[in-house]
Write an enzyme that holds these catalytic residues in place. Structure first.
Site, PDB file in Angstrom:
ATOM      1  CE  LYS A 251      -3.132   5.758  -0.692  1.00  0.00           C
ATOM      2  NZ  LYS A 251      -4.199   6.556  -1.327  1.00  0.00           N
TER       3      LYS A 251
ATOM      4  CE1 TYR B  28      -3.569   2.678   1.297  1.00  0.00           C
ATOM      5  CE2 TYR B  28      -1.842   3.288   2.851  1.00  0.00           C
ATOM      6  CZ  TYR B  28      -3.051   3.555   2.241  1.00  0.00           C
ATOM      7  OH  TYR B  28      -3.738   4.705   2.567  1.00  0.00           O
TER       8      TYR B  28
HETATM    9  N1  LIG Z   1      -7.909   6.439   7.107  1.00  0.00           N
HETATM   10  C1  LIG Z   1      -6.631   6.714   7.217  1.00  0.00           C
HETATM   11  O1  LIG Z   1      -6.034   6.653   8.315  1.00  0.00           O
HETATM   12  C2  LIG Z   1      -5.845   7.118   5.990  1.00  0.00           C
HETATM   13  C3  LIG Z   1      -4.490   7.396   6.158  1.00  0.00           C
HETATM   14  C4  LIG Z   1      -3.738   7.760   5.061  1.00  0.00           C
HETATM   15  C5  LIG Z   1      -4.335   7.877   3.817  1.00  0.00           C
HETATM   16  N2  LIG Z   1      -5.660   7.599   3.659  1.00  0.00           N
HETATM   17  C6  LIG Z   1      -6.213   7.747   2.313  1.00  0.00           C
HETATM   18  O2  LIG Z   1      -7.383   8.545   2.353  1.00  0.00           O
HETATM   19  C7  LIG Z   1      -8.279   8.155   1.302  1.00  0.00           C
HETATM   20  C8  LIG Z   1      -9.652   7.865   1.873  1.00  0.00           C
HETATM   21  O3  LIG Z   1      -9.512   6.785   2.793  1.00  0.00           O
HETATM   22  P1  LIG Z   1     -10.618   6.379   3.881  1.00  0.00           P
HETATM   23  O4  LIG Z   1      -9.928   6.209   5.165  1.00  0.00           O
HETATM   24  O5  LIG Z   1     -11.798   7.278   3.758  1.00  0.00           O
HETATM   25  O6  LIG Z   1     -10.945   4.901   3.348  1.00  0.00           O
HETATM   26  P2  LIG Z   1     -12.330   4.171   3.103  1.00  0.00           P
HETATM   27  O7  LIG Z   1     -11.985   2.733   2.930  1.00  0.00           O
HETATM   28  O8  LIG Z   1     -13.311   4.557   4.159  1.00  0.00           O
HETATM   29  O9  LIG Z   1     -12.779   4.801   1.705  1.00  0.00           O
HETATM   30  C9  LIG Z   1     -12.235   4.421   0.459  1.00  0.00           C
HETATM   31  C10 LIG Z   1     -13.380   4.407  -0.548  1.00  0.00           C
HETATM   32  O10 LIG Z   1     -12.860   4.037  -1.838  1.00  0.00           O
HETATM   33  C11 LIG Z   1     -13.828   3.224  -2.459  1.00  0.00           C
HETATM   34  N3  LIG Z   1     -13.213   2.344  -3.483  1.00  0.00           N
HETATM   35  C12 LIG Z   1     -12.331   1.335  -3.252  1.00  0.00           C
HETATM   36  N4  LIG Z   1     -12.057   0.721  -4.414  1.00  0.00           N
HETATM   37  C13 LIG Z   1     -12.764   1.335  -5.382  1.00  0.00           C
HETATM   38  C14 LIG Z   1     -12.901   1.133  -6.777  1.00  0.00           C
HETATM   39  N5  LIG Z   1     -12.252   0.136  -7.415  1.00  0.00           N
HETATM   40  N6  LIG Z   1     -13.712   1.966  -7.484  1.00  0.00           N
HETATM   41  C15 LIG Z   1     -14.380   2.948  -6.841  1.00  0.00           C
HETATM   42  N7  LIG Z   1     -14.291   3.190  -5.514  1.00  0.00           N
HETATM   43  C16 LIG Z   1     -13.504   2.374  -4.800  1.00  0.00           C
HETATM   44  C17 LIG Z   1     -14.387   2.365  -1.318  1.00  0.00           C
HETATM   45  O11 LIG Z   1     -15.634   1.789  -1.648  1.00  0.00           O
HETATM   46  C18 LIG Z   1     -14.460   3.366  -0.189  1.00  0.00           C
HETATM   47  O12 LIG Z   1     -15.733   3.993  -0.090  1.00  0.00           O
HETATM   48  C19 LIG Z   1      -7.631   6.932   0.638  1.00  0.00           C
HETATM   49  O13 LIG Z   1      -6.932   7.345  -0.521  1.00  0.00           O
HETATM   50  C20 LIG Z   1      -6.660   6.433   1.699  1.00  0.00           C
HETATM   51  O14 LIG Z   1      -5.605   5.700   1.127  1.00  0.00           O
HETATM   52  C21 LIG Z   1      -6.420   7.220   4.732  1.00  0.00           C
END
Ligand SMILES: NC(=O)c1ccc[n+]([C@@H]2O[C@H](COP(=O)([O-])OP(=O)(O)OC[C@H]3O[C@@H](n4cnc5c(N)ncnc54)[C@H](O)[C@@H]3O)[C@@H](O)[C@H]2O)c1
Length: 255
Positions: free
Chosen positions: A165, A161
């Site tokens: 990123k 992952y």
């Molecule tokens: N939560 C954290 O601590 C964190 C930390 C660093 C980065 N991020 C990044 O922030 C962003 C949002 O993350 P989050 O925590 O809200 O995660 P989340 O899992 O709640 O949301 C991700 C969304 O992407 C959608 N998704 C996944 N695969 C897909 C596809 N093939 N087509 C369309 N949609 C798809 C999922 O259905 C989901 O609703 C992401 O890019 C994640 O990598 C999150």
């Protein structure tokens, strides 16, 4: 520029992917509060419909697409042009995380799945949206989502992952150079820990606690705390910022 939180976003068309995720839903509410019209894209029809039904303002659109299907990207942009009237912002949050206990447990499918969604679809969707922005000739904003893992290499079984990123962060810089002459800015938001289902999936409690302790602000962000930075990058306040990675980690990382 009219001085308001969402300066320049009033009435503008936004494609938001990962819209029903933890952070995505907060970002959707942020854009709607700033007066933008949001095309909320995610995998589940009922969930995008529910989200769009709760957004303030009007003209929002709920769309289901699996972004691994690169053929869906032009169709998404065309639908946005038809139903929102334009694509001024692409905020690409869709991503997946598969934690594995050791490097040996990482399968080829794990690798491909995470890179396909997190970085490959980010490239092709940004290209499709950027081309529409160029054709419209009014500039634009592309906001990609990285993670602290781009810098640290990832914690809690997330090396693949983190690699994806790292790709997103580099992609952001390359796109910023390419699209800059068209007044299209491309930036990355890089969260630390955010209280969403993605963070907690398979995360050992000690890793969570250690990261929290190493965060000077002393707590894990709520999704709403990521919405402001995204709306800022999309607004006129950020029109001279491009190629940046905005570190929103509570001080866990400092750069
Ligand atoms: N939560 C954290 O601590 C964190 C930390 C660093 C980065 N991020 C990044 O922030 C962003 C949002 O993350 P989050 O925590 O809200 O995660 P989340 O899992 O709640 O949301 C991700 C969304 O992407 C959608 N998704 C996944 N695969 C897909 C596809 N093939 N087509 C369309 N949609 C798809 C999922 O259905 C989901 O609703 C992401 O890019 C994640 O990598 C999150």
């Amino acid at each position: 520029m009219t001085w308001s939180v969402g300066a320049g976003l009033e009435g503008r068309g936004v494609i938001l992917t990962g819209a029903t995720g933890g952070i995505g839903a907060a970002v959707a509410r942020g854009f709607a509060a700033a007066g933008a019209r949001v095309m909320a894209v995610d995998l589940d029809q009922a969930r995008v419909d529910d989200l769009v039904g709760t957004l303030e303002g009007s003209g929002h659109v709920a769309v289901v697409a699996d972004l691994r299907d690169l053929g869906s990207h032009d169709a998404l942009v065309e639908q946005a042009l038809r139903e929102l009237g334009e694509v001024y912002v692409l905020a690409n949050l869709a991503a997946v995380l598969r934690r594995r206990g050791s490097l040996d447990e990482v399968t080829e499918d794990d690798w491909d799945f995470q890179h396909d969604i997190n970085v490959k679809s980010a490239f092709f969707l940004s290209r499709a949206a950027g081309n529409a922005m160029i054709a419209a000739g009014k500039g634009g904003r592309i906001i990609l989502f990285s993670s602290q893992g781009w810098w640290t290499g990832g914690f809690g079984g997330s090396v693949a992952y983190a690699s994806s990123k790292g790709g997103v962060t580099t992609l952001c810089r390359g796109l910023a150079r390419t699209f800059g002459p068209h007044q299209i800015t491309v930036n990355c938001v890089s969260p630390g820990q955010v209280n969403t289902p993605m963070l907690m999936t398979g995360l050992a409690p000690e890793v969570y606690e250690t990261m929290k302790k190493q965060t000077p602000l002393g707590y894990v962000a709520e999704p709403e705390e990521l919405a402001g930075p995204v709306v800022f990058l999309a607004s006129d306040h950020a029109k001279y910022i491009t190629g940046a990675t905005l570190n929103v980690s509570g001080g866990f990382l400092m750069y």
